[in-house]
Design an enzyme around this catalytic site. Structure first.
Site, PDB file in Angstrom:
ATOM      1  N   LYS A   1     -47.022  16.473  20.049  1.00 15.88           N
ATOM      2  CA  LYS A   1     -47.983  16.724  18.957  1.00 15.88           C
ATOM      3  C   LYS A   1     -47.791  18.122  18.370  1.00 15.88           C
ATOM      4  CE  LYS A   1     -51.740  16.230  21.475  1.00 15.88           C
ATOM      5  NZ  LYS A   1     -51.242  15.962  22.841  1.00 15.88           N
TER       6      LYS A   1
ATOM      7  N   ARG B   1     -60.697  14.818  20.985  1.00 15.98           N
ATOM      8  CA  ARG B   1     -60.201  14.358  22.285  1.00 15.98           C
ATOM      9  C   ARG B   1     -61.218  13.499  23.006  1.00 15.98           C
ATOM     10  NH1 ARG B   1     -56.115  18.476  23.553  1.00 15.98           N
ATOM     11  NH2 ARG B   1     -55.154  17.999  25.537  1.00 15.98           N
TER      12      ARG B   1
ATOM     13  N   ARG C   1     -47.481  27.229  31.533  1.00 11.16           N
ATOM     14  CA  ARG C   1     -48.935  27.167  31.317  1.00 11.16           C
ATOM     15  C   ARG C   1     -49.672  26.890  32.616  1.00 11.16           C
ATOM     16  NH1 ARG C   1     -49.895  23.131  26.384  1.00 11.16           N
ATOM     17  NH2 ARG C   1     -51.462  22.417  27.862  1.00 11.16           N
TER      18      ARG C   1
ATOM     19  N   ARG D   1     -41.449  22.088  31.182  1.00 11.24           N
ATOM     20  CA  ARG D   1     -41.876  22.806  29.974  1.00 11.24           C
ATOM     21  C   ARG D   1     -42.191  24.269  30.222  1.00 11.24           C
ATOM     22  NH1 ARG D   1     -46.500  20.291  26.126  1.00 11.24           N
ATOM     23  NH2 ARG D   1     -48.032  20.925  27.663  1.00 11.24           N
TER      24      ARG D   1
ATOM     25  N   ARG E   1     -54.989  15.585  34.121  1.00 12.06           N
ATOM     26  CA  ARG E   1     -54.897  15.511  32.657  1.00 12.06           C
ATOM     27  C   ARG E   1     -54.611  14.085  32.198  1.00 12.06           C
ATOM     28  NH1 ARG E   1     -50.589  19.951  31.592  1.00 12.06           N
ATOM     29  NH2 ARG E   1     -50.806  19.544  29.379  1.00 12.06           N
TER      30      ARG E   1
HETATM   31  P1  ADP Z   1     -51.822  19.122  26.058  1.00  6.68           P
HETATM   32  O1  ADP Z   1     -51.959  18.240  24.853  1.00  6.68           O
HETATM   33  O2  ADP Z   1     -50.406  19.444  26.375  1.00  6.68           O
HETATM   34  O3  ADP Z   1     -52.587  18.629  27.249  1.00  6.68           O
HETATM   35  P2  ADP Z   1     -53.405  21.204  24.756  1.00  6.68           P
HETATM   36  O4  ADP Z   1     -52.765  22.487  24.447  1.00  6.68           O
HETATM   37  O5  ADP Z   1     -53.718  20.318  23.607  1.00  6.68           O
HETATM   38  O6  ADP Z   1     -52.455  20.523  25.810  1.00  6.68           O
HETATM   39  O7  ADP Z   1     -54.761  21.453  25.578  1.00  6.68           O
HETATM   40  C1  ADP Z   1     -54.788  22.206  26.770  1.00  6.68           C
HETATM   41  C2  ADP Z   1     -56.167  22.123  27.415  1.00  6.68           C
HETATM   42  O8  ADP Z   1     -57.150  22.708  26.518  1.00  6.68           O
HETATM   43  C3  ADP Z   1     -56.677  20.709  27.679  1.00  6.68           C
HETATM   44  O9  ADP Z   1     -56.211  20.186  28.898  1.00  6.68           O
HETATM   45  C4  ADP Z   1     -58.189  20.963  27.691  1.00  6.68           C
HETATM   46  O10 ADP Z   1     -58.592  21.566  28.905  1.00  6.68           O
HETATM   47  C5  ADP Z   1     -58.382  21.989  26.594  1.00  6.68           C
HETATM   48  N1  ADP Z   1     -58.660  21.348  25.287  1.00  6.68           N
HETATM   49  C6  ADP Z   1     -57.845  21.371  24.195  1.00  6.68           C
HETATM   50  N2  ADP Z   1     -58.394  20.704  23.174  1.00  6.68           N
HETATM   51  C7  ADP Z   1     -59.585  20.238  23.621  1.00  6.68           C
HETATM   52  C8  ADP Z   1     -60.620  19.451  23.041  1.00  6.68           C
HETATM   53  N3  ADP Z   1     -60.538  18.995  21.782  1.00  6.68           N
HETATM   54  N4  ADP Z   1     -61.700  19.149  23.809  1.00  6.68           N
HETATM   55  C9  ADP Z   1     -61.796  19.582  25.069  1.00  6.68           C
HETATM   56  N5  ADP Z   1     -60.852  20.314  25.684  1.00  6.68           N
HETATM   57  C10 ADP Z   1     -59.749  20.645  24.973  1.00  6.68           C
END
Ligand code: ADP
Length: 224
Positions: A18, A91, A163, A130, A174
């Site tokens: 994404k 999400r 990360r 990653r 996750r």
């Molecule tokens: P990935 O898609 O690789 O899991 P992201 O960078 O999108 O990673 O998100 C990392 C973390 O940030 C998520 O696992 C969550 O803890 C938090 N997060 C990101 N976006 C949201 C959201 N819209 N609602 C709740 N938590 C979020």
């Protein structure tokens, strides 16, 4: 020139690309890329109160509460307006409802929703390979690109790190969270906006995926 859709949501599991695709679309179509994960990581690395609050959830692979995610998106939209490629938002179904209602207040709606689909096996492999730049958000595969933890980001020069949630322990969590809380968002859009929702196989090459996405960004409105 064809109209370009400019309120776009990218959905998909961790490591489905994404962020990479949102970056490429943002460069090509000049639409801001908004990653809620990157916004939260930036708050964490600056040690802000919001970042400290978020860290307790993100480091365990859990979602931050809807209220916190909505707070950060509301602040972003207030500052930047309703043109976006959202990556990592919404999400949960609650966040999707919030987004619909805040766009409705602006007499606007989403233009395009794309789900990037990837099997668990590939997700696992990509995540454990990653390495990321917390400054500019770029990600690299240690085996594909040869970058290691502590080497400089080829894009901005900051140090690359793993990360805090790209670990075996957080990954299972996750994936479970994705299945339980985020996949229902796909069901929500299947019901409310079936014409806007498209699926792409995220196991394809980055260029193929980008070509498919670009075609959707340009053409979607013409079809509707
Ligand atoms: P990935 O898609 O690789 O899991 P992201 O960078 O999108 O990673 O998100 C990392 C973390 O940030 C998520 O696992 C969550 O803890 C938090 N997060 C990101 N976006 C949201 C959201 N819209 N609602 C709740 N938590 C979020």
């Amino acid at each position: 020139m064809n109209p370009v859709n400019h309120r776009i949501v990218l959905l998909g599991p961790p490591a489905s690309g994404k962020g990479t695709q949102a970056d490429r679309l943002a460069d090509c179509f000049l639409i801001p890329h908004v990653s809620t994960g990157a916004l939260l990581r930036s708050e964490c690395s600056r040690g802000t109160p919001l970042g400290q609050e978020a860290d307790g959830w993100t480091s365990k692979g859990l979602l931050v509460p809807d209220e916190l995610a909505v707070r950060i998106v509301t602040a972003w939209m207030k500052e930047n307006g309703p043109r976006f490629i959202f990556d990592g938002f919404p999400r949960t179904v609650g966040q999707a409802e919030y987004l619909d209602s805040s766009l409705a207040e602006l007499r606007a709606g989403l233009d395009l929703i794309v789900l990037l689909e990837l099997p668990d096996e590939l997700i696992r492999r990509r995540i454990l390979e990653r390495i990321s730049c917390l400054k500019c958000g770029a990600t690299f595969s240690m085996s594909l690109h040869g970058n290691q933890e502590g080497s400089p980001c080829p894009r901005c020069g900051a140090l690359l790190v793993r990360r805090n949630d790209d670990t075996e322990a957080a990954l299972d969590q996750r994936l479970e969270v994705y299945r339980d809380l985020t996949l229902p968002v796909v069901g929500y859009y299947e019901k409310t906006s079936p014409n806007l929702l498209h699926r792409i196989d995220a196991g394809e090459g980055s260029d193929e995926i980008f070509a498919r996405l670009s075609a959707l960004v340009v053409d979607q409105k013409d079809e509707g």
